[in-house]
Design a protein around this motif. Structure first.
Motif, PDB file in Angstrom:
ATOM      1  N   ALA A   1       0.162  75.291   1.089  1.00 30.28           N
ATOM      2  CA  ALA A   1       0.504  75.673   2.459  1.00 30.28           C
ATOM      3  C   ALA A   1       1.914  76.253   2.603  1.00 30.28           C
ATOM      4  CB  ALA A   1       0.306  74.487   3.393  1.00 30.28           C
ATOM      5  N   PRO A   2       2.950  75.673   2.011  1.00 30.63           N
ATOM      6  CA  PRO A   2       4.281  76.272   2.179  1.00 30.63           C
ATOM      7  C   PRO A   2       4.377  77.679   1.589  1.00 30.63           C
ATOM      8  CG  PRO A   2       4.460  74.057   1.285  1.00 30.63           C
ATOM      9  CD  PRO A   2       3.018  74.400   1.301  1.00 30.63           C
ATOM     10  N   TYR A   3       3.676  77.919   0.491  1.00 34.41           N
ATOM     11  CA  TYR A   3       3.709  79.239  -0.127  1.00 34.41           C
ATOM     12  C   TYR A   3       2.974  80.261   0.736  1.00 34.41           C
ATOM     13  CZ  TYR A   3       5.214  76.447  -4.061  1.00 34.41           C
ATOM     14  OH  TYR A   3       5.890  75.569  -4.852  1.00 34.41           O
ATOM     15  N   VAL A   4       1.886  79.851   1.348  1.00 26.47           N
ATOM     16  CA  VAL A   4       1.148  80.744   2.239  1.00 26.47           C
ATOM     17  C   VAL A   4       2.009  81.092   3.448  1.00 26.47           C
ATOM     18  CG1 VAL A   4      -0.891  80.920   3.732  1.00 26.47           C
ATOM     19  CG2 VAL A   4      -1.101  79.913   1.460  1.00 26.47           C
ATOM     20  N   GLN A   5       2.707  80.114   3.988  1.00 25.08           N
ATOM     21  CA  GLN A   5       3.589  80.376   5.132  1.00 25.08           C
ATOM     22  C   GLN A   5       4.722  81.315   4.733  1.00 25.08           C
ATOM     23  OE1 GLN A   5       4.725  76.435   6.278  1.00 25.08           O
ATOM     24  NE2 GLN A   5       3.017  76.202   7.700  1.00 25.08           N
ATOM     25  N   ALA A   6       5.299  81.106   3.567  1.00 28.43           N
ATOM     26  CA  ALA A   6       6.384  81.976   3.108  1.00 28.43           C
ATOM     27  C   ALA A   6       5.882  83.402   2.901  1.00 28.43           C
ATOM     28  CB  ALA A   6       6.985  81.423   1.818  1.00 28.43           C
TER      29      ALA A   6
ATOM     30  N   LEU B   1       5.462  85.050   6.304  1.00 31.98           N
ATOM     31  CA  LEU B   1       6.763  85.413   6.858  1.00 31.98           C
ATOM     32  C   LEU B   1       7.315  86.660   6.173  1.00 31.98           C
ATOM     33  CD1 LEU B   1       9.159  84.796   8.717  1.00 31.98           C
ATOM     34  CD2 LEU B   1      10.063  83.339   6.889  1.00 31.98           C
ATOM     35  N   ALA B   2       7.222  86.712   4.848  1.00 31.15           N
ATOM     36  CA  ALA B   2       7.718  87.873   4.110  1.00 31.15           C
ATOM     37  C   ALA B   2       6.939  89.129   4.502  1.00 31.15           C
ATOM     38  CB  ALA B   2       7.612  87.621   2.611  1.00 31.15           C
ATOM     39  N   THR B   3       5.638  89.017   4.664  1.00 30.46           N
ATOM     40  CA  THR B   3       4.814  90.156   5.066  1.00 30.46           C
ATOM     41  C   THR B   3       5.213  90.644   6.449  1.00 30.46           C
ATOM     42  OG1 THR B   3       2.990  89.297   3.747  1.00 30.46           O
ATOM     43  CG2 THR B   3       2.437  90.921   5.432  1.00 30.46           C
TER      44      THR B   3
ATOM     45  N   ILE C   1       8.155  90.310   7.900  1.00 38.02           N
ATOM     46  CA  ILE C   1       9.477  90.939   7.834  1.00 38.02           C
ATOM     47  C   ILE C   1       9.369  92.335   7.233  1.00 38.02           C
ATOM     48  CG2 ILE C   1      11.724  90.834   6.685  1.00 38.02           C
ATOM     49  CD1 ILE C   1      11.565  87.767   7.045  1.00 38.02           C
ATOM     50  N   VAL C   2       8.622  92.482   6.144  1.00 42.12           N
ATOM     51  CA  VAL C   2       8.476  93.781   5.488  1.00 42.12           C
ATOM     52  C   VAL C   2       7.762  94.763   6.409  1.00 42.12           C
ATOM     53  CG1 VAL C   2       7.319  94.969   3.580  1.00 42.12           C
ATOM     54  CG2 VAL C   2       8.623  92.883   3.156  1.00 42.12           C
ATOM     55  N   SER C   3       6.735  94.317   7.108  1.00 43.71           N
ATOM     56  CA  SER C   3       6.013  95.236   8.007  1.00 43.71           C
ATOM     57  C   SER C   3       6.913  95.688   9.144  1.00 43.71           C
ATOM     58  CB  SER C   3       4.749  94.578   8.547  1.00 43.71           C
ATOM     59  OG  SER C   3       5.075  93.530   9.438  1.00 43.71           O
ATOM     60  N   GLY C   4       7.777  94.819   9.634  1.00 42.87           N
ATOM     61  CA  GLY C   4       8.726  95.218  10.672  1.00 42.87           C
ATOM     62  C   GLY C   4       9.746  96.201  10.157  1.00 42.87           C
ATOM     63  N   THR C   5      10.182  96.034   8.938  1.00 41.15           N
ATOM     64  CA  THR C   5      11.154  96.945   8.330  1.00 41.15           C
ATOM     65  C   THR C   5      10.531  98.311   8.097  1.00 41.15           C
ATOM     66  OG1 THR C   5      12.188  95.078   7.219  1.00 41.15           O
ATOM     67  CG2 THR C   5      12.700  97.257   6.364  1.00 41.15           C
ATOM     68  N   LEU C   6       9.297  98.343   7.608  1.00 40.63           N
ATOM     69  CA  LEU C   6       8.622  99.614   7.371  1.00 40.63           C
ATOM     70  C   LEU C   6       8.327 100.335   8.674  1.00 40.63           C
ATOM     71  CD1 LEU C   6       6.168  98.671   4.486  1.00 40.63           C
ATOM     72  CD2 LEU C   6       8.320  99.929   4.337  1.00 40.63           C
ATOM     73  N   ASP C   7       7.980  99.635   9.719  1.00 41.52           N
ATOM     74  CA  ASP C   7       7.736 100.260  11.012  1.00 41.52           C
ATOM     75  C   ASP C   7       9.005 100.892  11.551  1.00 41.52           C
ATOM     76  OD1 ASP C   7       5.090  99.562  10.992  1.00 41.52           O
ATOM     77  OD2 ASP C   7       5.325  97.816  12.304  1.00 41.52           O
ATOM     78  N   ASP C   8      10.139 100.249  11.370  1.00 44.02           N
ATOM     79  CA  ASP C   8      11.412 100.778  11.858  1.00 44.02           C
ATOM     80  C   ASP C   8      11.841 102.013  11.071  1.00 44.02           C
ATOM     81  OD1 ASP C   8      11.506  98.788  13.718  1.00 44.02           O
ATOM     82  OD2 ASP C   8      12.908  97.512  12.585  1.00 44.02           O
ATOM     83  N   SER C   9      11.567 102.070   9.785  1.00 44.79           N
ATOM     84  CA  SER C   9      12.005 103.201   8.964  1.00 44.79           C
ATOM     85  C   SER C   9      11.151 104.439   9.213  1.00 44.79           C
ATOM     86  CB  SER C   9      11.975 102.827   7.486  1.00 44.79           C
ATOM     87  OG  SER C   9      10.648 102.620   7.064  1.00 44.79           O
ATOM     88  N   ASP C  10       9.944 104.313   9.726  1.00 40.38           N
ATOM     89  CA  ASP C  10       9.078 105.454   9.998  1.00 40.38           C
ATOM     90  C   ASP C  10       9.450 106.161  11.297  1.00 40.38           C
ATOM     91  OD1 ASP C  10       7.714 105.051   7.692  1.00 40.38           O
ATOM     92  OD2 ASP C  10       6.056 103.969   8.631  1.00 40.38           O
ATOM     93  N   ASP C  11      10.216 105.566  12.166  1.00 42.64           N
ATOM     94  CA  ASP C  11      10.562 106.136  13.461  1.00 42.64           C
ATOM     95  C   ASP C  11      11.847 106.956  13.339  1.00 42.64           C
ATOM     96  OD1 ASP C  11       8.387 104.860  14.536  1.00 42.64           O
ATOM     97  OD2 ASP C  11       9.526 103.094  15.183  1.00 42.64           O
ATOM     98  N   THR C  12      11.779 108.102  12.644  1.00 44.26           N
ATOM     99  CA  THR C  12      12.969 108.932  12.457  1.00 44.26           C
ATOM    100  C   THR C  12      13.169 109.939  13.583  1.00 44.26           C
ATOM    101  OG1 THR C  12      11.690 110.451  11.076  1.00 44.26           O
ATOM    102  CG2 THR C  12      12.942 108.694   9.958  1.00 44.26           C
ATOM    103  N   GLY C  13      12.139 110.222  14.359  1.00 41.60           N
ATOM    104  CA  GLY C  13      12.279 111.109  15.499  1.00 41.60           C
ATOM    105  C   GLY C  13      11.934 112.554  15.222  1.00 41.60           C
ATOM    106  N   PHE C  14      11.590 112.914  14.011  1.00 46.40           N
ATOM    107  CA  PHE C  14      11.189 114.292  13.730  1.00 46.40           C
ATOM    108  C   PHE C  14      10.005 114.276  12.790  1.00 46.40           C
ATOM    109  CE2 PHE C  14      14.453 113.261  10.657  1.00 46.40           C
ATOM    110  CZ  PHE C  14      13.934 113.710   9.463  1.00 46.40           C
TER     111      PHE C  14
END
Length: 95
Positions: A62-67, A70-72, A74-87
């Motif tokens: 269970a702790p590994y699944v939760q970790a 959480l990592a997924t 965080i990474v999905s939020g980071t990738l979503d932010d990097s795709d919004d370049t505006g052009f």
């Protein structure tokens, strides 16, 4: 205790009520003398061996699944932010 709580003859009605509703002593508690040791439990075959081992494995994981979740997140939020370049990367701007 006040005079209101006691009955006319000085008895406590709460104590009378509790004496009426109190359960009797169970036989399994009174049959064995106080100094005697309890008998050993009878061996019985384990019915839920696989289910218990699967439950233990899930509890350990269970702790590994939760970790990982959480990592997924965080990474999905980071990738979503990097795709919004505006052009638009595909256009050459000649239009």
């Amino acid at each position: 205790m006040s005079d209101k709580d006691a009955g006319k003859d000085g008895e406590d009605p709460t104590a009378d009520f509790l004496a009426e509703v109190r359960p009797e002593e169970t036989p399994w508690r009174t049959e064995r003398p106080p100094g005697e040791e309890a008998p050993e439990r009878a061996e019985r075959p384990e019915k839920w061996g696989r289910a218990k081992s699967a439950g233990r494995a899930a509890a350990k994981a269970a702790p590994y699944v939760q970790a990982a979740a959480l990592a997924t997140w965080i990474v999905s939020g980071t990738l979503d932010d990097s795709d919004d370049t505006g052009f638009d990367m595909g256009s050459s701007g000649d239009a």
